[in-house]
Write a protein that holds these residues in place. Structure first.
Motif, PDB file in Angstrom:
ATOM      1  N   ARG A  74       0.855  -1.200   0.000  1.00  0.00           N
ATOM      2  CA  ARG A  74       0.000   0.000   0.000  1.00  0.00           C
ATOM      3  C   ARG A  74       0.887   1.244   0.000  1.00  0.00           C
ATOM      4  NH1 ARG A  74      -5.160   0.190   2.123  1.00  0.00           N
ATOM      5  NH2 ARG A  74      -4.982   2.301   1.308  1.00  0.00           N
ATOM      6  N   THR A  75       1.530   1.501  -1.125  1.00  0.00           N
ATOM      7  CA  THR A  75       2.445   2.639  -1.235  1.00  0.00           C
ATOM      8  C   THR A  75       1.716   3.967  -1.057  1.00  0.00           C
ATOM      9  OG1 THR A  75       2.232   2.592  -3.641  1.00  0.00           O
ATOM     10  CG2 THR A  75       4.102   1.400  -2.689  1.00  0.00           C
ATOM     11  N   ASP A  76       0.392   3.962  -1.269  1.00  0.00           N
ATOM     12  CA  ASP A  76      -0.390   5.192  -1.077  1.00  0.00           C
ATOM     13  C   ASP A  76      -0.404   5.642   0.381  1.00  0.00           C
ATOM     14  OD1 ASP A  76      -1.988   2.728  -0.836  1.00  0.00           O
ATOM     15  OD2 ASP A  76      -3.663   4.069  -0.393  1.00  0.00           O
ATOM     16  N   LEU A  77      -0.081   4.746   1.300  1.00  0.00           N
ATOM     17  CA  LEU A  77      -0.075   5.080   2.729  1.00  0.00           C
ATOM     18  C   LEU A  77       1.306   5.528   3.205  1.00  0.00           C
ATOM     19  CD1 LEU A  77      -2.153   2.059   4.071  1.00  0.00           C
ATOM     20  CD2 LEU A  77      -2.965   4.373   3.539  1.00  0.00           C
ATOM     21  N   LEU A  78       2.325   5.349   2.370  1.00  0.00           N
ATOM     22  CA  LEU A  78       3.704   5.626   2.768  1.00  0.00           C
ATOM     23  C   LEU A  78       4.185   6.967   2.237  1.00  0.00           C
ATOM     24  CD1 LEU A  78       5.132   2.091   1.946  1.00  0.00           C
ATOM     25  CD2 LEU A  78       4.478   2.953   4.199  1.00  0.00           C
ATOM     26  N   THR A  79       5.059   7.594   2.992  1.00  0.00           N
ATOM     27  CA  THR A  79       5.672   8.861   2.590  1.00  0.00           C
ATOM     28  C   THR A  79       7.177   8.677   2.536  1.00  0.00           C
ATOM     29  OG1 THR A  79       3.930  10.075   3.719  1.00  0.00           O
ATOM     30  CG2 THR A  79       5.927  11.292   3.201  1.00  0.00           C
ATOM     31  N   ALA A  80       7.789   9.110   1.449  1.00  0.00           N
ATOM     32  CA  ALA A  80       9.239   8.996   1.315  1.00  0.00           C
ATOM     33  C   ALA A  80       9.931   9.748   2.448  1.00  0.00           C
ATOM     34  CB  ALA A  80       9.681   9.543  -0.034  1.00  0.00           C
ATOM     35  N   SER A  81      10.990   9.162   2.953  1.00  0.00           N
ATOM     36  CA  SER A  81      11.782   9.734   4.037  1.00  0.00           C
ATOM     37  C   SER A  81      13.087  10.281   3.456  1.00  0.00           C
ATOM     38  CB  SER A  81      12.083   8.623   5.052  1.00  0.00           C
ATOM     39  OG  SER A  81      13.128   8.969   5.901  1.00  0.00           O
ATOM     40  N   ASP A  82      13.738  11.142   4.200  1.00  0.00           N
ATOM     41  CA  ASP A  82      15.057  11.631   3.793  1.00  0.00           C
ATOM     42  C   ASP A  82      16.168  10.650   4.172  1.00  0.00           C
ATOM     43  OD1 ASP A  82      14.056  13.998   2.716  1.00  0.00           O
ATOM     44  OD2 ASP A  82      14.209  15.054   4.638  1.00  0.00           O
ATOM     45  N   THR A  83      15.819   9.605   4.925  1.00  0.00           N
ATOM     46  CA  THR A  83      16.814   8.653   5.398  1.00  0.00           C
ATOM     47  C   THR A  83      17.373   7.821   4.250  1.00  0.00           C
ATOM     48  OG1 THR A  83      15.705   8.488   7.530  1.00  0.00           O
ATOM     49  CG2 THR A  83      17.233   6.715   6.979  1.00  0.00           C
ATOM     50  N   ARG A  84      18.693   7.661   4.246  1.00  0.00           N
ATOM     51  CA  ARG A  84      19.393   6.809   3.297  1.00  0.00           C
ATOM     52  C   ARG A  84      20.450   6.053   4.084  1.00  0.00           C
ATOM     53  NH1 ARG A  84      15.706   8.665   1.129  1.00  0.00           N
ATOM     54  NH2 ARG A  84      15.527   9.798  -0.810  1.00  0.00           N
ATOM     55  N   THR A  85      20.644   4.791   3.732  1.00  0.00           N
ATOM     56  CA  THR A  85      21.720   4.012   4.331  1.00  0.00           C
ATOM     57  C   THR A  85      22.502   3.323   3.226  1.00  0.00           C
ATOM     58  OG1 THR A  85      20.305   2.070   4.649  1.00  0.00           O
ATOM     59  CG2 THR A  85      20.506   3.606   6.524  1.00  0.00           C
ATOM     60  N   HIS A  86      23.723   2.946   3.544  1.00  0.00           N
ATOM     61  CA  HIS A  86      24.560   2.253   2.568  1.00  0.00           C
ATOM     62  C   HIS A  86      24.991   0.905   3.125  1.00  0.00           C
ATOM     63  CE1 HIS A  86      27.483   1.504  -0.556  1.00  0.00           C
ATOM     64  NE2 HIS A  86      28.328   1.156   0.396  1.00  0.00           N
ATOM     65  N   CYS A  87      24.862  -0.111   2.305  1.00  0.00           N
ATOM     66  CA  CYS A  87      25.352  -1.444   2.626  1.00  0.00           C
ATOM     67  C   CYS A  87      26.411  -1.806   1.594  1.00  0.00           C
ATOM     68  CB  CYS A  87      24.207  -2.446   2.576  1.00  0.00           C
ATOM     69  SG  CYS A  87      24.777  -4.160   2.609  1.00  0.00           S
ATOM     70  N   PRO A  88      27.585  -2.237   2.018  1.00  0.00           N
ATOM     71  CA  PRO A  88      28.624  -2.584   1.054  1.00  0.00           C
ATOM     72  C   PRO A  88      28.268  -3.790   0.185  1.00  0.00           C
ATOM     73  CG  PRO A  88      29.315  -3.175   3.271  1.00  0.00           C
ATOM     74  CD  PRO A  88      28.028  -2.407   3.397  1.00  0.00           C
TER      75      PRO A  88
END
Length: 132
Positions: A74-88
């Motif tokens: 249900r992507t209509d319920l989600l809001t993009a966040s500014d959070t980003r993470t990196h995994c090698p």
């Protein structure tokens, strides 16, 4: 519902569809394969996702993760966040939130080639496996 994955820190690490992959450090292993499990994500009694076609990612030292196709979320319920993470091992993850639950779900828009099947699939901290 038989199992619930607890909220554990997402460190981001996972292989080519159906084939075990060794990535990075010695002893670190990631596998990515199509799953047949029926999985559901519920938050405050609202179904956020339900799928019978998850991509199952297993990684050394991490809980099993289910990456769900966007059509099953249900992507209509989600809001993009500014959070980003990196995994090698997997690449850079982007996050989405609910009004009362920050960074509840993540996805890899451009994952490393070894884990390409998870591209743009959503992964939640809390996923139930449904039986019966």
């Amino acid at each position: 519902m038989t199992s619930t994955q607890g909220h554990q820190g997402h460190t981001g690490h996972q292989g080519r569809q159906g084939h075990p992959e060794h990535a990075g450090d010695a002893g670190h292993r990631i596998t990515v394969e199509p799953g047949t499990e029926h999985v559901r994500v519920v938050h405050d009694r609202q179904v956020l996702a339900e799928s019978r076609r998850p991509i199952v990612l297993r990684e050394t030292g991490c809980p099993v993760r289910y990456y769900l196709p966007p059509e099953d979320v249900r992507t209509d319920l989600l809001t993009a966040s500014d959070t980003r993470t990196h995994c090698p091992f997997k690449g850079d993850a982007s996050y989405w939130s609910l009004p009362d639950a920050a960074d509840l779900v993540w996805a890899y828009p451009d994952p490393k080639p070894e884990v390409a099947p998870i591209k743009n699939h959503f992964c939640f901290y809390e996923t139930e496996t449904v039986t019966g």
